[in-house]
Design a protein around this motif. Sequence first.
Motif, short mmCIF file in Angstrom:
data_model
loop_
_atom_site.label_atom_id
_atom_site.label_comp_id
_atom_site.label_asym_id
_atom_site.label_seq_id
_atom_site.Cartn_x
_atom_site.Cartn_y
_atom_site.Cartn_z
N MET A 266 0.75 -1.29 -0.14
CA MET A 266 0.04 0.22 0.02
C MET A 266 1.14 1.36 0.12
SD MET A 266 -3.30 1.01 -0.02
CE MET A 266 -3.89 2.70 -0.49
N MET A 267 0.85 2.08 -0.84
CA MET A 267 1.28 3.43 -0.92
C MET A 267 0.29 4.44 -0.99
SD MET A 267 3.58 2.25 -4.31
CE MET A 267 2.47 1.18 -5.02
N PHE A 268 0.77 5.54 -0.46
CA PHE A 268 -0.22 6.86 -0.19
C PHE A 268 0.50 7.74 -0.97
CE2 PHE A 268 -1.52 4.74 3.82
CZ PHE A 268 -2.78 4.71 3.40
N GLY A 269 -0.10 8.30 -1.99
CA GLY A 269 0.50 9.63 -2.92
C GLY A 269 0.22 10.76 -2.27
N HIS A 270 1.14 11.61 -2.21
CA HIS A 270 1.17 12.88 -1.66
C HIS A 270 1.02 13.23 -0.24
CE1 HIS A 270 0.57 14.63 -5.66
NE2 HIS A 270 -0.74 13.70 -5.88
N PHE A 271 0.05 12.73 0.33
CA PHE A 271 0.03 12.54 1.82
C PHE A 271 0.47 13.51 2.64
CE2 PHE A 271 0.88 8.83 5.13
CZ PHE A 271 -0.40 8.56 5.33
N ILE A 272 0.05 14.75 2.53
CA ILE A 272 0.05 15.76 3.02
C ILE A 272 -0.79 16.28 4.23
CG2 ILE A 272 0.45 18.40 2.44
CD1 ILE A 272 0.45 17.64 -0.42
N GLN A 273 -1.81 16.11 4.25
CA GLN A 273 -2.89 16.72 5.33
C GLN A 273 -2.99 15.48 6.30
OE1 GLN A 273 -3.15 19.68 4.70
NE2 GLN A 273 -2.99 19.66 2.38
#
Length: 458
Positions: A266-273
């Motif tokens: 599992m990868m999360f792209g961006h993941f900023i907030q």
Amino acid sequence: MSSLLVTRARLLTVADGAPDLGHIDEGWMLVEDGRIAALGAGSPPAGTTADETLDVAGAFVAPGFVSSHSHLFTSGLRGLGVSETLYGWCDSMLGFTSHMSADDIYWSTLHGALDFLGNGVTTAYNFTDPLQAWESMVDGKRVGNAPLRDLEYHTRQADGCRDAGLRFVDAIGMDVTAGTDDEIFDRFAAEVAHTRSMDPSLALGASIMGQVQWSPRPEAAEFEVEAMRRFGVTNQAHFLESPEAVPLQQAKFALYRDAGALGPDMMFGHFIQTTPEIIEATAAGGASMSWQPASNGRLASGVALVPEMLELGIRVGMGLDDQACTDISDPWGNMRAGIFLQRARTKEPLSMTPETVLRLHTLGSAEILGVDDRVGSLEVGKFADFVVVDPRMPDVGPLWHPVRSYVLSMSLRNLKKVYVGGVLVSEDGVSTNPLAAEASARLHADLPPRAARFGHPR
């Protein structure tokens, strides 16, 4: 296949455990059958021969960049939505692609893949434009009633990557609001099968374009996890990206957590907030993230807490996102944007170093994609995907610290040659692919008439 001997190279191998990212002041590399057969410092051992010798006369020879998050079909849609954040920009760009044909999307993807290769990116995780067209967001989610396009709309995007000669992981949207559950899985199975029927040296794998962030279907996470297990694929979700409706976005993290998604695939792209709790749960579960600093700045999305994630052991890769929101697919610009954003945020120079971003944009990206056994560094047995970068054209002066100069002082102007599998694919920005001229001509000939018919993609 022929063999190639590279000599007088300033090697940057980016091999794990090697001092200074494997920098060798003057070295050599032997390529046989598309893979690295041997490399070392100094001159090649006596008796080393090859069909062709490439004397780079002191130029850098480094791994081709790996973009762990890309949308190659956007190559003909640069400069749009400059006054918008994510969803307004999506309305502008994806609102236009909703009117594109399978043939349009093929040539756009091919053009984007060749653009990546010409800029030194030899492997990309490619999010395909889904079969279900984009819809505007309402209350933080899509309506889910957009028409479904034919399967060919997806398969032609995979074909475009292959025909460009780019190594890629094919990311497929599941479109969980279109059809019965069986129809959704059958459609996804057909898309995965098409990718897996291709040459595995180019089509490195299939993956899911995770859509829980904007899906109107509450069990979307369960669908994606079932597909991961049933078909043996990874998943990368655009997640916690936009600065709008942050509490709603954060609440959706529990959907992936409770579905059992938080593992190495599992990868999360961006993941900023993110929150500290979200970051800690991600680290504990073994999931990774893909960081797109140039895109995040362009869309005013924010700055991901990458140093903090690395400190907790989260694996991180870097992506160029797409040509429509970074406008120039420049890996050096992306690395520098990452350094500058983190240092400005933390006010600590060591929070992001040149060595760190170079690894993240090569081997680190390959790791989170699960392809680091084949690409991401210059090591014996891996594909011979490399760039030749000349610090004297234009001349940047003495290389007081070569690795740092490579990241901070090089640019696309210094990129002279790009090789995939030991074969030259671009020289001085000019593609060697016989389809390159047609791809350019098709974008210029075909997209403006669609704009005239359906409206300018403002």
